[in-house]
Design a protein around this motif. Structure first.
Motif, PDB file in Angstrom:
ATOM      1  N   THR A 260       0.741  -1.502   0.541  1.00 45.57           N
ATOM      2  CA  THR A 260       0.274  -0.357   0.023  1.00 45.57           C
ATOM      3  C   THR A 260       1.246   1.628  -0.190  1.00 45.57           C
ATOM      4  O   THR A 260       0.019   2.157  -0.050  1.00 45.57           O
ATOM      5  N   GLY A 261       2.374   1.282   0.313  1.00 41.36           N
ATOM      6  CA  GLY A 261       2.927   2.365   0.170  1.00 41.36           C
ATOM      7  C   GLY A 261       2.579   2.748   1.500  1.00 41.36           C
ATOM      8  O   GLY A 261       3.603   3.676   2.085  1.00 41.36           O
TER       9      GLY A 261
ATOM     10  N   PRO B 205       4.647   2.933   4.854  1.00 39.43           N
ATOM     11  CA  PRO B 205       6.155   2.922   5.950  1.00 39.43           C
ATOM     12  C   PRO B 205       6.238   1.247   6.300  1.00 39.43           C
ATOM     13  O   PRO B 205       5.244   1.131   7.175  1.00 39.43           O
TER      14      PRO B 205
ATOM     15  N   SER C 250       6.200  -3.544   3.835  1.00 36.08           N
ATOM     16  CA  SER C 250       6.366  -4.183   2.211  1.00 36.08           C
ATOM     17  C   SER C 250       6.844  -6.232   2.675  1.00 36.08           C
ATOM     18  O   SER C 250       6.624  -6.441   1.950  1.00 36.08           O
TER      19      SER C 250
ATOM     20  N   ASN D 233      10.403  -7.635  -2.159  1.00 35.73           N
ATOM     21  CA  ASN D 233       9.049  -7.674  -3.040  1.00 35.73           C
ATOM     22  C   ASN D 233       8.305  -7.990  -3.610  1.00 35.73           C
ATOM     23  O   ASN D 233       7.700  -7.688  -4.509  1.00 35.73           O
TER      24      ASN D 233
ATOM     25  N   MET E 101       4.934  -7.089  -2.325  1.00 38.60           N
ATOM     26  CA  MET E 101       3.760  -6.307  -3.317  1.00 38.60           C
ATOM     27  C   MET E 101       4.107  -6.981  -4.478  1.00 38.60           C
ATOM     28  O   MET E 101       2.695  -5.944  -5.344  1.00 38.60           O
TER      29      MET E 101
ATOM     30  N   LYS F 289      -3.666   8.477   2.712  1.00 35.31           N
ATOM     31  CA  LYS F 289      -2.403   8.988   2.012  1.00 35.31           C
ATOM     32  C   LYS F 289      -1.400  10.439   3.019  1.00 35.31           C
ATOM     33  O   LYS F 289      -0.428  10.526   3.056  1.00 35.31           O
TER      34      LYS F 289
ATOM     35  N   ILE G  87      11.701  -1.863   0.387  1.00 29.63           N
ATOM     36  CA  ILE G  87      10.327  -1.495  -0.042  1.00 29.63           C
ATOM     37  C   ILE G  87       9.854  -0.420   0.569  1.00 29.63           C
ATOM     38  O   ILE G  87       9.365  -1.796   1.851  1.00 29.63           O
ATOM     39  N   SER G  88       9.288   0.584   0.571  1.00 40.32           N
ATOM     40  CA  SER G  88       8.100   1.620   1.513  1.00 40.32           C
ATOM     41  C   SER G  88       8.766   1.926   2.661  1.00 40.32           C
ATOM     42  O   SER G  88       7.875   2.427   3.317  1.00 40.32           O
ATOM     43  N   CYS G  89      10.314   1.660   3.273  1.00 36.25           N
ATOM     44  CA  CYS G  89      10.958   1.760   4.277  1.00 36.25           C
ATOM     45  C   CYS G  89      11.340   2.793   3.929  1.00 36.25           C
ATOM     46  O   CYS G  89      12.326   3.223   3.348  1.00 36.25           O
TER      47      CYS G  89
END
Length: 409
Positions: free
Chosen positions: A73-74, A76, A79, A101, A104, A215, A286-288
């Protein structure tokens, strides 16, 4: 089954490698509500499906790869995804997760997870592509290291085992990008099923309850992490290796097979030296936004740097203060697909067995010239590597050395 809850794709794939049958696992919203998160749903599936006494390396064991509602979802640090099965190392349910990854991309392909049964007749890899699932031949990939195998599967989210998993070393890992599912031998379970790896790709969107509110909350969450001294300064600057010297000062650093808590040369293998002399740039899952991962140079090539665990377990725990050697061993373990934590713990235990004249194995505290060869021998189960590949508990039972065997479960 489709879900009323947001964050879920609503489908878990069920694959029987023995028959080639692919269907949907009957997961309900009642299950999702009671067992929130990938690890808990995986535990429920294993509890429901596994018969008591199942051999972890038999076709009857079940491998579950599972994501959570926030994966992809993005948000933090979300992933991460879980790989679970009955553990060949402990005989209990084993869980291992990483920030690679694959999770995701699996959701983008339309799946929250996958349940894998049986055993393929020959090496295979599994491809998830926008709602379709294909079992593909992996004969040319068998024998490849984890990085080459992931490249061979093509674009998307990938995970793979290395030679250690193929040879069913009990603490073999699964690697997604450069992030390792190290614990509990999930790589050995994949190897026992003749699965070399998986690749996922797709363009499906993860449903959210309120996209704009989500968001906004994510931005606040990222800001909080970046302003906090631990996640905004210490972790990016020093990584997990930053804990090493502090733990030594406080007599809590694993040293000489956990018999001591302080190492006089801790600074030589600590996060401060790693950052000052070897760090090329930061990296991370990813996303962190924390970016605590280390990127270092080895023989002119940029690679993933070592975390705290291997710096202490193949460093202070072995009375070795050569950080460059540990960087090489860390990279070697990742390519072979073998858990660095178990390997380091095992080497320290073997060194004490050797020191006490219980098992003259050639592994010694402070001795580093043969470690790389021993790591390779474990992965391929050669000579003493055959014995070491079975883990600490096996050696403790064989030599009646439970009093100083560092393990749990």
């Amino acid at each position: 089954m489709p879900s009323k809850f947001k964050g879920y794709m609503g489908k878990v794939c069920d694959i029987n490698l023995s028959t080639g049958n692919i269907c949907e696992y009957p997961l309900t919203d009642g299950d999702r509500e009671k067992y929130l998160g990938g690890r808990f749903i995986s535990t429920k599936i294993l509890w429901d499906e596994l018969k008591p006494g199942v051999d972890p390396l038999s076709p009857e064991n079940i491998l579950v790869v599972m994501t959570s509602p926030l994966t992809g979802t993005g948000a933090p640090s979300t992933s991460r995804f879980d790989i679970s099965a009955k553990s060949p190392l402990t005989g209990l349910i084993g869980h291992s997760n990483s920030g690679g990854n694959f999770g995701m991309y699996l959701k983008r392909a339309g799946f929250d997870g996958v349940v894998i049964r049986g055993k393929a007749e020959k090496p295979v890899y599994i491809e998830f592509d926008n709602g379709t699932v294909t079992i593909k031949d992996a004969g040319t990939m068998w024998g490849m290291n984890t990085q080459d195998a992931q490249k061979a599967m093509g674009q998307g989210g990938t995970l793979a085992i290395g030679p250690a998993g193929e040879n069913q070393v009990l603490f073999a890992s699964v690697v997604s990008q450069e992030r390792s599912h190290g614990r509990c031998g999930m790589g050995a379970v994949m190897g026992s099923k003749n699965i070399k790896g998986m690749v996922a790709r797709g363009s499906q969107k993860i449903p959210l309850h309120s996209s704009e509110q989500f968001k906004s909350h994510v931005k606040k969450w990222i800001s909080l992490l970046q302003k906090h001294p631990a996640t905004g300064d210490f972790a990016p600057r020093l990584g997990t290796a930053g804990f090493l010297t502090a733990l030594s000062i406080n007599n809590a650093l694993p040293t000489k097979n956990f018999s001591l808590g302080s190492f006089e040369h801790a600074w030589r293998i600590g996060g401060e030296r790693l950052a000052e002399e070897f760090l090329v740039k930061n990296a991370g899952c990813i996303s962190c936004p924390i970016r605590c991962g280390r990127v270092v140079k080895l023989d002119g090539k940029e690679i993933k740097g070592p975390e705290y665990e291997i710096l202490c377990l193949l460093g202070s725990n072995m009375l070795i203060d050569d950080i460059e050697a540990i960087i090489k061993w860390n990279y070697q373990l990742d390519l072979l697909g073998m858990d660095a934590i178990t390997t380091g713990t095992l080497m320290g235990f073997a060194a004490e067995l050797n020191e006490r004249d219980i098992w003259k194995c050639g592994i010694e505290f402070g001795k580093k010239d043969n470690i790389s060869q021993i790591i390779e021998d474990i992965a391929y189960k050669r000579e003493i590597g055959e014995e070491l590949s079975k883990g600490v508990r096996y050696l403790a039972n064989r030599f009646n050395a439970h009093d100083f065997a560092p393990h749990v479960k």
